[in-house]
Design a protein around this motif. Structure first.
Motif, PDB file in Angstrom:
ATOM      1  N   ARG A 291       0.848  -1.011   0.013  1.00  0.00           N
ATOM      2  CA  ARG A 291      -0.011   0.074   0.010  1.00  0.00           C
ATOM      3  C   ARG A 291       1.011   1.233  -0.020  1.00  0.00           C
ATOM      4  O   ARG A 291       2.048   1.217   0.534  1.00  0.00           O
ATOM      5  N   ARG A 292       0.505   2.151  -0.518  1.00  0.00           N
ATOM      6  CA  ARG A 292       0.911   3.592  -0.623  1.00  0.00           C
ATOM      7  C   ARG A 292       0.053   4.513   0.199  1.00  0.00           C
ATOM      8  O   ARG A 292      -1.000   4.887  -0.174  1.00  0.00           O
ATOM      9  N   VAL A 293       0.664   5.111   1.281  1.00  0.00           N
ATOM     10  CA  VAL A 293       0.268   5.940   2.417  1.00  0.00           C
ATOM     11  C   VAL A 293       0.550   7.246   2.492  1.00  0.00           C
ATOM     12  O   VAL A 293       1.919   7.267   2.754  1.00  0.00           O
ATOM     13  N   ALA A 294      -0.087   8.138   2.140  1.00  0.00           N
ATOM     14  CA  ALA A 294       0.195   9.417   1.964  1.00  0.00           C
ATOM     15  C   ALA A 294       0.691  10.014   3.649  1.00  0.00           C
ATOM     16  O   ALA A 294       0.054   9.627   4.636  1.00  0.00           O
ATOM     17  N   ILE A 295       1.644  10.672   3.723  1.00  0.00           N
ATOM     18  CA  ILE A 295       2.234  11.235   5.099  1.00  0.00           C
ATOM     19  C   ILE A 295       1.386  12.616   5.313  1.00  0.00           C
ATOM     20  O   ILE A 295       1.765  13.488   4.479  1.00  0.00           O
ATOM     21  N   ASN A 296       0.586  12.711   6.298  1.00  0.00           N
ATOM     22  CA  ASN A 296      -0.474  13.824   6.454  1.00  0.00           C
ATOM     23  C   ASN A 296      -0.020  14.434   7.698  1.00  0.00           C
ATOM     24  O   ASN A 296      -0.103  14.257   8.945  1.00  0.00           O
ATOM     25  N   PRO A 297       1.173  15.492   7.794  1.00  0.00           N
ATOM     26  CA  PRO A 297       1.492  16.051   9.234  1.00  0.00           C
ATOM     27  C   PRO A 297       0.456  16.828   9.880  1.00  0.00           C
ATOM     28  O   PRO A 297       0.563  17.275  11.163  1.00  0.00           O
ATOM     29  N   ASP A 298      -0.802  17.028   9.028  1.00  0.00           N
ATOM     30  CA  ASP A 298      -2.094  17.665  10.085  1.00  0.00           C
ATOM     31  C   ASP A 298      -2.826  16.538  10.737  1.00  0.00           C
ATOM     32  O   ASP A 298      -3.369  16.875  11.600  1.00  0.00           O
ATOM     33  N   HIS A 299      -2.662  15.355  10.436  1.00  0.00           N
ATOM     34  CA  HIS A 299      -3.283  14.472  10.789  1.00  0.00           C
ATOM     35  C   HIS A 299      -2.374  13.320  11.211  1.00  0.00           C
ATOM     36  O   HIS A 299      -2.224  12.192  10.865  1.00  0.00           O
ATOM     37  N   PRO A 300      -1.224  13.352  12.008  1.00  0.00           N
ATOM     38  CA  PRO A 300      -0.212  12.362  12.356  1.00  0.00           C
ATOM     39  C   PRO A 300      -0.669  10.931  12.934  1.00  0.00           C
ATOM     40  O   PRO A 300      -0.210  10.001  12.444  1.00  0.00           O
ATOM     41  N   LEU A 301      -1.749  11.018  13.804  1.00  0.00           N
ATOM     42  CA  LEU A 301      -2.244   9.693  14.355  1.00  0.00           C
ATOM     43  C   LEU A 301      -2.821   8.874  13.234  1.00  0.00           C
ATOM     44  O   LEU A 301      -2.937   7.855  13.300  1.00  0.00           O
ATOM     45  N   LEU A 302      -3.681   9.746  12.599  1.00  0.00           N
ATOM     46  CA  LEU A 302      -4.405   8.860  11.426  1.00  0.00           C
ATOM     47  C   LEU A 302      -3.516   8.248  10.717  1.00  0.00           C
ATOM     48  O   LEU A 302      -3.665   7.079  10.209  1.00  0.00           O
ATOM     49  N   THR A 303      -2.475   8.980  10.183  1.00  0.00           N
ATOM     50  CA  THR A 303      -1.321   8.729   9.339  1.00  0.00           C
ATOM     51  C   THR A 303      -0.689   7.238   9.957  1.00  0.00           C
ATOM     52  O   THR A 303      -0.489   6.202   9.386  1.00  0.00           O
ATOM     53  N   MET A 304      -0.572   7.231  11.372  1.00  0.00           N
ATOM     54  CA  MET A 304       0.165   6.131  11.575  1.00  0.00           C
ATOM     55  C   MET A 304      -0.827   4.918  11.805  1.00  0.00           C
ATOM     56  O   MET A 304      -0.313   3.870  11.730  1.00  0.00           O
ATOM     57  N   GLY A 305      -2.158   5.257  11.930  1.00  0.00           N
ATOM     58  CA  GLY A 305      -3.148   4.341  12.006  1.00  0.00           C
ATOM     59  C   GLY A 305      -3.035   3.340  10.597  1.00  0.00           C
ATOM     60  O   GLY A 305      -3.455   2.192  10.598  1.00  0.00           O
ATOM     61  N   TYR A 306      -2.797   4.266   9.729  1.00  0.00           N
ATOM     62  CA  TYR A 306      -2.658   3.415   8.205  1.00  0.00           C
ATOM     63  C   TYR A 306      -1.420   2.788   8.041  1.00  0.00           C
ATOM     64  O   TYR A 306      -1.430   1.949   7.123  1.00  0.00           O
ATOM     65  N   LEU A 307      -0.442   2.874   9.104  1.00  0.00           N
ATOM     66  CA  LEU A 307       1.020   2.498   8.612  1.00  0.00           C
ATOM     67  C   LEU A 307       1.229   1.341   9.459  1.00  0.00           C
ATOM     68  O   LEU A 307       1.851   0.195   8.974  1.00  0.00           O
ATOM     69  N   VAL A 308       1.013   1.203  10.578  1.00  0.00           N
ATOM     70  CA  VAL A 308       1.454   0.295  11.696  1.00  0.00           C
ATOM     71  C   VAL A 308       0.204  -0.413  12.421  1.00  0.00           C
ATOM     72  O   VAL A 308      -0.587  -0.097  12.518  1.00  0.00           O
ATOM     73  N   GLN A 309       0.805  -1.578  12.792  1.00  0.00           N
ATOM     74  CA  GLN A 309      -0.271  -2.685  13.556  1.00  0.00           C
ATOM     75  C   GLN A 309      -0.432  -2.051  14.896  1.00  0.00           C
ATOM     76  O   GLN A 309      -1.586  -2.328  15.149  1.00  0.00           O
ATOM     77  N   GLU A 310       0.392  -1.389  15.482  1.00  0.00           N
ATOM     78  CA  GLU A 310       0.148  -0.893  16.751  1.00  0.00           C
ATOM     79  C   GLU A 310      -0.698   0.132  17.060  1.00  0.00           C
ATOM     80  O   GLU A 310      -0.898   0.966  16.306  1.00  0.00           O
ATOM     81  N   ASP A 311      -1.766   0.012  17.871  1.00  0.00           N
ATOM     82  CA  ASP A 311      -2.432   1.088  18.592  1.00  0.00           C
ATOM     83  C   ASP A 311      -1.459   2.288  19.325  1.00  0.00           C
ATOM     84  O   ASP A 311      -0.423   1.498  20.031  1.00  0.00           O
ATOM     85  N   ILE A 312      -1.599   3.414  19.028  1.00  0.00           N
ATOM     86  CA  ILE A 312      -0.856   4.436  19.859  1.00  0.00           C
ATOM     87  C   ILE A 312      -1.738   5.267  20.467  1.00  0.00           C
ATOM     88  O   ILE A 312      -2.500   5.905  20.455  1.00  0.00           O
ATOM     89  N   CYS A 313      -1.255   5.343  21.901  1.00  0.00           N
ATOM     90  CA  CYS A 313      -2.064   6.135  23.000  1.00  0.00           C
ATOM     91  C   CYS A 313      -0.872   7.225  23.185  1.00  0.00           C
ATOM     92  O   CYS A 313       0.259   6.974  23.627  1.00  0.00           O
ATOM     93  N   LEU A 314      -1.054   8.663  23.188  1.00  0.00           N
ATOM     94  CA  LEU A 314      -0.255   9.761  23.235  1.00  0.00           C
ATOM     95  C   LEU A 314      -0.570  10.223  24.755  1.00  0.00           C
ATOM     96  O   LEU A 314      -1.825  10.749  24.966  1.00  0.00           O
ATOM     97  N   MET A 315       0.279  10.350  25.545  1.00  0.00           N
ATOM     98  CA  MET A 315       0.357  10.790  26.864  1.00  0.00           C
ATOM     99  C   MET A 315       1.193  12.074  27.205  1.00  0.00           C
ATOM    100  O   MET A 315       2.271  12.101  26.786  1.00  0.00           O
TER     101      MET A 315
END
Length: 242
Positions: free
Chosen positions: A95-119
């Motif tokens: 897959r080709r995933v666009a890097i969207n600096p305005d929506h970094p967590l959304l971008t992460m969601g399309y890239l990696v298997q991990e869920d990401i919680c930001l504290m």
């Protein structure tokens, strides 16, 4: 949705360990690609495309921290089978995933298997300021958004004030470049990865948990971001036959 059941857990996740009994991890080892990547990513994409409000949230004030997390991920992805070129990423499944600096967590969601919680530290406690949470293990992001650690873990009986202090010290003490990791083990009747559940209707657990047909295990990492001082809690989920 086809059930995503893996053959086995990684060797390091075959014992018993509980918070705050965490172990050091290599600097890059808070993200992984395994043999379930393609299937798990199909499920993540489905959730992000059709249930985005349920699996993605961020306090706008946390944008800088989220951008730093994405930048940190992009720096280590090439060693994991990704190709990072300009404003897009080619993933291991093609897959080709666009890097969207305005929506970094959304971008992460399309890239990696991990869920990401930001504290981020607010006052005396780390607070959940953003997350992409496609594979919750019986909790709902909407109920935990903006809450401190002890509020996130409520109503877990074992998470009392004393344990909360120990976990807070862990989040305060984790150092840049020195992630920590642990894993849990849960028994489920259903192999579905997306298991949201309200705190007002907790999952009923059989006294004989080991009779359930599936083991769900999460590899959880705690990672410090050097510039914003935010802490990432990454969750890589495995489901195997019990």
């Amino acid at each position: 949705m086809t059930a995503i059941v893996q053959n086995k857990l990684p060797p390091e996740m075959c014992g018993e360990t509980h918070l705050p009994g965490m172990a050091p991890a290599l600097a890059h080892d808070w993200l992984r690609v395994d043999d379930a990547y393609e299937q798990q990513m199909r499920r993540r994409i489905e959730l992000l495309d059709h249930k985005r409000a349920d699996v993605l949230w961020m306090d706008p004030a946390a944008l800088g921290a989220a951008q730093e997390v994405l930048d940190a991920a992009l720096a280590i992805l090439p060693a994991m089978g990704f190709s990072v070129a300009g404003d897009y990423v080619i993933c291991p499944d093609g897959r080709r995933v666009a890097i969207n600096p305005d929506h970094p967590l959304l971008t992460m969601g399309y890239l990696v298997q991990e869920d990401i919680c930001l504290m981020q530290k607010r006052g005396d406690a780390h607070v959940l300021v953003g997350a992409v949470l496609c594979f919750p293990a019986s909790w709902r992001l909407a109920e935990k958004a903006g809450k401190p650690l002890i509020g996130i873990h409520a109503p877990v009986p074992e998470y009392d004030a004393q344990l909360a202090k120990r976990v807070q010290r862990l989040f305060d003490g984790v150092r840049d470049g020195q992630p920590l990791w642990r894993y849990n083990r849960l028994w489920y009747d259903d192999p579905e990865l997306h298991q949201p559940r309200s705190a007002t209707a907790p999952r009923r657990i059989s006294p004989d948990q080991s009779a359930a047909p599936f083991i769900r295990s999460e590899r959880q990492c705690v990672v410090r971001m050097p510039q914003t001082d935010a802490v990432v809690f990454s969750i890589h989920t495995f489901v195997v036959h019990a």
